[in-house]
Design an enzyme around this catalytic site. Structure first.
Site, short mmCIF file in Angstrom:
data_model
loop_
_atom_site.label_atom_id
_atom_site.label_comp_id
_atom_site.label_asym_id
_atom_site.label_seq_id
_atom_site.Cartn_x
_atom_site.Cartn_y
_atom_site.Cartn_z
N GLY A 13 -23.26 -26.65 -27.26
CA GLY A 13 -21.95 -26.76 -26.64
C GLY A 13 -20.90 -25.82 -27.20
N LEU A 89 -29.76 -26.56 -18.70
CA LEU A 89 -31.09 -26.00 -18.43
C LEU A 89 -31.74 -26.49 -17.14
CD1 LEU A 89 -32.52 -26.02 -22.08
CD2 LEU A 89 -31.44 -24.15 -20.82
N ASN A 106 -21.65 -20.44 -13.81
CA ASN A 106 -22.61 -20.44 -14.92
C ASN A 106 -22.38 -19.20 -15.77
OD1 ASN A 106 -24.95 -21.25 -16.42
ND2 ASN A 106 -26.17 -19.74 -15.30
N HIS A 108 -24.65 -16.55 -18.20
CA HIS A 108 -26.03 -16.16 -18.54
C HIS A 108 -25.96 -15.09 -19.63
CE1 HIS A 108 -30.31 -15.74 -17.91
NE2 HIS A 108 -30.14 -14.43 -18.00
N GLU A 178 -19.84 -14.22 -25.01
CA GLU A 178 -19.75 -15.32 -24.03
C GLU A 178 -18.47 -16.12 -24.26
OE1 GLU A 178 -23.27 -17.83 -23.54
OE2 GLU A 178 -24.47 -16.23 -24.37
#
Ligand code: GRF
Length: 233
Positions: A13, A89, A106, A108, A178
Site C-alpha cells: 500500500g 492483483l 491503475n 503499472h 510511481e
C-alpha cells in the site's frame, strides 16, 4: 464536488500512502477523498495503512474467501465514484468495469504496452525488463477496461535501467516515481480535469493515441525536480 474514491490494493500500500499524503498536502484543493480501502488479502499492508488513517478497510470476497464483501457492495455502500487500483492483483469484473467506465484507474510499473498483461505484476515485470535488456523503463497510469493493462494511457514517466540493476533495485527506483506520478494523476481524474474522453482524443474527433496529460519533465518543473531527487538514489 470531490470524487469519492475507493482504493483497491493487494500489497503493502505504498501507493495508497503516497495518495493520502498528497491529498493532505493539497488540503482543500484536492480533487477527491479516499472513503474506503479494500483488498482481496486480509494481511495486506494497505488495510493497516487505511485503518491508521481511520479510513474503512474491507476484505473483499473471492473464491477462497466467499465470506468477504463483494466489490459491488463496497462501491454501492460507500457511494464510490472513482476506483483507484494501487497494486491490486485481481481482474475487475466486467460488470463493474461497465458500470464505472472511465472511472477506474491503475498504475503499472513499466511503460505500457510493453511489459504488461496477465501475469505481469510485481517483480515479474522488472525481471522481464532486465531480461529484455532495455535501458529505459518507467511507470504508466491508465484507465482500466476489461483487459489487463490495456485501457487508455493517462500519463507515463521514464525511469533509467542501470547496468548493475537487479529486479529489486529497479523496482524501488520505479516505485519512487510511481509515488510522484500516481497521486497527481488520481487528483486530475478525481477533480474532473482528466477524463477518458478528453485524454487522448484529438480536436478533430478522431481518437488520437497520444494522451493529452502526459507528464514530461519540461512540462512540470516541480515534478521534474522531485523526479531528479528520486532518481539520484
Ligand atoms: C506497484 O509497483 C504498482 O505499480 C504495482 O504494484 C505495486 C504496488 O505497490 N501495480 P504498493 O502496494 O503500492 O506498495
Amino acid at each position: 464536488m470531490r470524487s469519492r474514491i475507493a482504493v483497491l490494493a493487494s500489497g503493502g500500500g505504498s501507493n495508497l500512502q503516497a495518495l493520502l499524503d498528497y491529498f493532505d498536502e493539497l488540503g482543500e484543493r484536492r480533487g477527491g477523498d479516499v472513503v474506503v480501502v479494500a483488498s482481496d488479502r486480509p494481511d495486506a499492508g494497505a488495510l493497516e495503512r487505511a485503518a491508521r488513517r481511520d479510513v474503512p478497510a474491507i476484505v473483499l470476497a473471492s473464491e477462497r474467501r466467499p465470506a468477504g464483501v463483494a466489490l459491488d457492495a463496497v462501491v454501492t455502500e460507500y457511494d464510490v465514484d472513482l476506483i483507484v487500483l494501487a497494486g491490486y492483483l485481481r481482474l475487475i469484473p466486467s460488470r463493474v468495469v461497465a458500470r464505472h467506465a472511465g472511472r477506474i484507474v491503475n498504475i503499472h510499473p513499466a511503460l505500457l504496452p510493453a511489459f504488461g498483461g496477465k501475469g505481469m505484476y510485481g517483480q515479474r515485470v522488472h525481471r522481464a525488463v532486465l531480461e529484455a535488456g532495455v535501458t529505459i523503463t518507467g511507470v504508466t497510469a491508465h484507465f482500466v477496461d476489461e483487459v489487463y493493462d490495456r485501457g487508455r494511457i493517462i500519463a507515463q514517466w521514464p525511469v533509467p535501467v542501470f547496468a548493475n540493476d537487479d529486479a529489486g533495485t529497479l523496482a524501488s527506483r520505479v516505485l519512487r516515481v510511481e509515488h510522484l506520478v500516481y497521486p497527481r494523476v488520481v487528483d486530475a481524474v478525481a477533480g474532473g480535469r482528466t477524463t477518458v474522453d478528453n485524454c487522448g482524443t484529438s480536436s478533430s474527433g478522431f481518437a488520437d493515441t497520444r494522451p493529452s496529460f502526459t507528464l514530461l519533465p519540461h512540462e512540470d518543473s516541480r515534478l521534474a525536480e522531485n523526479i531528479e531527487l528520486a532518481l539520484g538514489c
